[in-house]
Design a protein around this motif. Structure first.
Motif, PDB file in Angstrom:
ATOM      1  N   VAL A 189       0.881  -1.225  -0.028  1.00  0.00           N
ATOM      2  CA  VAL A 189      -0.064  -0.025   0.015  1.00  0.00           C
ATOM      3  C   VAL A 189       1.071   1.259   0.099  1.00  0.00           C
ATOM      4  N   GLU A 190       0.550   2.123  -1.069  1.00  0.00           N
ATOM      5  CA  GLU A 190       1.453   3.327  -1.066  1.00  0.00           C
ATOM      6  C   GLU A 190       0.635   4.428  -0.662  1.00  0.00           C
ATOM      7  N   PRO A 191       1.083   5.564   0.059  1.00  0.00           N
ATOM      8  CA  PRO A 191       0.350   6.612   0.246  1.00  0.00           C
ATOM      9  C   PRO A 191       0.685   7.689  -0.787  1.00  0.00           C
ATOM     10  N   ARG A 228      -0.827  13.350   3.013  1.00  0.00           N
ATOM     11  CA  ARG A 228      -1.279  11.949   2.231  1.00  0.00           C
ATOM     12  C   ARG A 228      -2.702  12.204   2.024  1.00  0.00           C
ATOM     13  N   ARG A 229      -3.040  12.112   0.762  1.00  0.00           N
ATOM     14  CA  ARG A 229      -4.425  12.343   0.419  1.00  0.00           C
ATOM     15  C   ARG A 229      -5.149  10.990   0.206  1.00  0.00           C
ATOM     16  N   SER A 230      -4.498  10.053  -0.510  1.00  0.00           N
ATOM     17  CA  SER A 230      -5.239   8.715  -0.709  1.00  0.00           C
ATOM     18  C   SER A 230      -3.992   7.677  -0.572  1.00  0.00           C
ATOM     19  N   TYR A 231      -4.507   6.132  -0.876  1.00  0.00           N
ATOM     20  CA  TYR A 231      -3.701   5.220  -0.632  1.00  0.00           C
ATOM     21  C   TYR A 231      -3.881   4.295  -2.032  1.00  0.00           C
ATOM     22  N   ARG A 232      -2.846   3.787  -2.343  1.00  0.00           N
ATOM     23  CA  ARG A 232      -3.104   3.104  -3.660  1.00  0.00           C
ATOM     24  C   ARG A 232      -2.593   1.796  -3.364  1.00  0.00           C
ATOM     25  N   VAL A 233      -2.886   0.605  -4.016  1.00  0.00           N
ATOM     26  CA  VAL A 233      -2.451  -1.014  -3.854  1.00  0.00           C
ATOM     27  C   VAL A 233      -1.545  -0.903  -4.898  1.00  0.00           C
ATOM     28  N   GLN A 234      -0.433  -1.324  -4.638  1.00  0.00           N
ATOM     29  CA  GLN A 234       0.795  -1.475  -5.958  1.00  0.00           C
ATOM     30  C   GLN A 234       1.326  -2.869  -6.104  1.00  0.00           C
ATOM     31  N   GLU A 253      -8.072  -4.572  -0.064  1.00  0.00           N
ATOM     32  CA  GLU A 253      -7.680  -4.814  -1.557  1.00  0.00           C
ATOM     33  C   GLU A 253      -6.220  -5.363  -1.779  1.00  0.00           C
ATOM     34  N   GLN A 254      -5.232  -5.117  -0.945  1.00  0.00           N
ATOM     35  CA  GLN A 254      -4.037  -5.718  -0.652  1.00  0.00           C
ATOM     36  C   GLN A 254      -4.051  -7.096  -0.575  1.00  0.00           C
ATOM     37  N   ALA A 278       3.474  -7.443  -9.865  1.00  0.00           N
ATOM     38  CA  ALA A 278       3.325  -8.171 -10.953  1.00  0.00           C
ATOM     39  C   ALA A 278       2.271  -7.557 -11.926  1.00  0.00           C
ATOM     40  N   CYS A 279       1.191  -6.791 -11.242  1.00  0.00           N
ATOM     41  CA  CYS A 279       0.029  -6.027 -12.010  1.00  0.00           C
ATOM     42  C   CYS A 279       0.243  -4.779 -12.174  1.00  0.00           C
ATOM     43  N   GLY A 280       0.964  -4.034 -11.445  1.00  0.00           N
ATOM     44  CA  GLY A 280       1.110  -2.547 -11.257  1.00  0.00           C
ATOM     45  C   GLY A 280      -0.089  -2.078 -10.280  1.00  0.00           C
ATOM     46  N   THR A 281      -0.604  -0.887 -10.610  1.00  0.00           N
ATOM     47  CA  THR A 281      -1.431  -0.226  -9.526  1.00  0.00           C
ATOM     48  C   THR A 281      -2.882  -1.148  -9.547  1.00  0.00           C
ATOM     49  N   VAL A 282      -3.346  -1.523  -8.505  1.00  0.00           N
ATOM     50  CA  VAL A 282      -4.564  -2.163  -8.490  1.00  0.00           C
ATOM     51  C   VAL A 282      -5.680  -1.420  -8.038  1.00  0.00           C
TER      52      VAL A 282
END
Ligand SMILES: [Zn+2]
Ligand SMILES: [Zn+2]
Length: 79
Positions: free
Chosen positions: A8-10, A38-44, A64-65, A47-51
């Motif tokens: 998880v990347e902020p 930090r405004r949002s968090y993405r799952v990276q 999600e992670q 193998a697939c890139g950003t989820v």
């Protein structure tokens, strides 16, 4: 076989990854670091890139992670 890493990347408001140290309240520890917060968090996934799309809270990104990690374990087991 390469190990798949899912993290998880902020993100800042402008979409760049936040690598600054922040306090538990989410405010930057160092006011001079240039961190905009930090405004949002993405799952990276390595193998697939950003989820999916970025989440507003870290706790929303974690399921999600976990789900993505489970999908990869299933894929590897069926090989
Ligand atoms: Zn930052
Ligand atoms: Zn993946």
């Amino acid at each position: 076989m390469a190990r798949i890493a899912i993290k998880v990347e902020p993100l800042h408001a402008d979409g760049t990854v936040c690598l600054h140290a922040v306090s538990p309240s989410g405010k930057p520890r160092d006011p001079n670091s240039g961190c905009t917060g930090r405004r949002s968090y993405r799952v990276q996934c390595s193998a697939c890139g950003t989820v999916g799309t970025p989440h507003g809270l870290c706790v929303l990104a974690e399921p999600e992670q976990t789900k993505r990690r489970g999908q990869h374990q299933t894929a590897l087991a069926n090989r």
